[in-house]
Design a protein around this motif. Structure first.
Motif: not given
Ligand code: C2E
Ligand code: MG
Ligand code: MG
Ligand code: MG
Length: 276
Positions: A91-92, A95-98, A106-117, A129-133
């Protein structure tokens, strides 16, 4: 009421004939090595707005680039990771690669990334949560650009722990999507209890919607329900234009499916975006 109708799970259809439990002993060790060697990578499936086809984000789907056996599908990787204590590492890594791919391209866009848990990832630990932040800060991506996809079984594994943790994640700005919506048990309760921002209509309903009035009834009710609860609705498994047209007329927000694009390795996904 309508959710007591068991539509089955279409995802079993394209699952390999052999159960993942076939995994020989060496498989777990091979997966552990693969994770360390960056052979386990996210592929990206675009998600578009039904109204105008605009790209809104991507879902990251795991693939194992095994040098000997070729690219291995998610349904083979996830159970192996879950059964061998590798799911958090996986999972990590996803998250990291995605997020690296998203922020790099896409640094300046609001495109989002969905990751499955995974239902078996330790979501309820405080470090999650602290890891995600920290992950978002490292990549300069606001939490609102990261969607976490959970299944209903996830929420039920650790009811109390998940509830408070999910609420904290939502308050911190992360998006939470309930995946495969409509296939699980006590769906409506989960929906009311947990702080989701989006529902993903299971593809078993979506695939059948053009020829099955009952599936249409389910989809229409779920989209209406989602909107009344102020949730975004994404339809999965859109395989033809007719289905996409139908979803647009219905007011469904977003769509994913082979008709729009298949999951692709990062470079192909970029080429797909560029070609549009
Ligand atoms: P999901 O999250 O519901 O993902 C959607 C699945 O449907 C993906 O299968 C995708 O390739 C497939 N799909 C997309 N569009 C269509 C379509 O038009 N028709 C059909 N028939 N299928 C379509 P995939 O990649 O094999 O993943 C299967 C499941 O494995 C996912 O279902 C998700 O539950 C799990 N999974 C995948 N990647 C990860 C991951 O990184 N972590 C965890 N925990 N689970 C993952
Ligand atoms: Mg998903
Ligand atoms: Mg799904
Ligand atoms: Mg699924």
């Amino acid at each position: 009421l309508l959710l007591s109708v068991d539509m089955g799970d279409a995802s079993t259809v394209d699952r390999p004939a052999q159960s993942p439990a076939h995994a020989a002993n060496g498989c777990a060790a091979a997966l552990r090595d693969a994770l360390a060697n960056n052979e386990v990578r996210p592929w990206f499936q675009p998600k578009v707005a039904c109204a105008d086809g605009r790209l809104v984000g991507f879902e990251a789907l795991v693939r194992w680039h095994d040098p000997v056996r070729g690219v291995q599908p998610a349904d083979r990787i996830i159970p192996l990771a879950e059964d061998n204590g590798l799911i958090d590492t996986l999972t990590w890594s996803m998250l990291e690669q995605s997020l690296a791919w998203l922020s790099g391209n896409f640094p300046d866009s609001d495109l989002h990334m969905a990751v499955n848990l995974s239902a078996r990832s330790s979501l309820s630990t405080n470090t999650f949560m602290s890891g995600l932040v920290a992950l978002c800060e490292r990549h300069g991506v606001p939490p609102a650009r990261l969607a976490l996809e959970l299944t209903e079984s996830h929420a039920m594994v650790d009811e109390r722990g998940s509830l408070s943790q999910l609420t904290r994640l939502r308050m911190r700005g992360f998006r939470l999507a309930i995946d495969d919506f409509g296939t699980g048990f006590s769906t409506l309760q989960q929906l009311l209890r947990l702080p989701f921002s989006e529902i993903k209509l299971d593809r078993s309903f979506v695939l059948q919607s053009t020829h099955d009035p009952a599936s249409r009834a389910v989809i229409e009710s779920l989209v209406e329900l989602g909107h009344k609860l102020d949730l975004g609705c994404t339809a999965e498994g859109v395989e033809d234009q007719r289905t996409l047209d139908y979803l647009r007329e219905l007011g469904c927000d977003h769509a994913q499916g082979y008709h729009i694009a298949r999951p692709m390795p990062g470079d192909e996904a970029l080429a797909w975006v560029a070609a549009r």
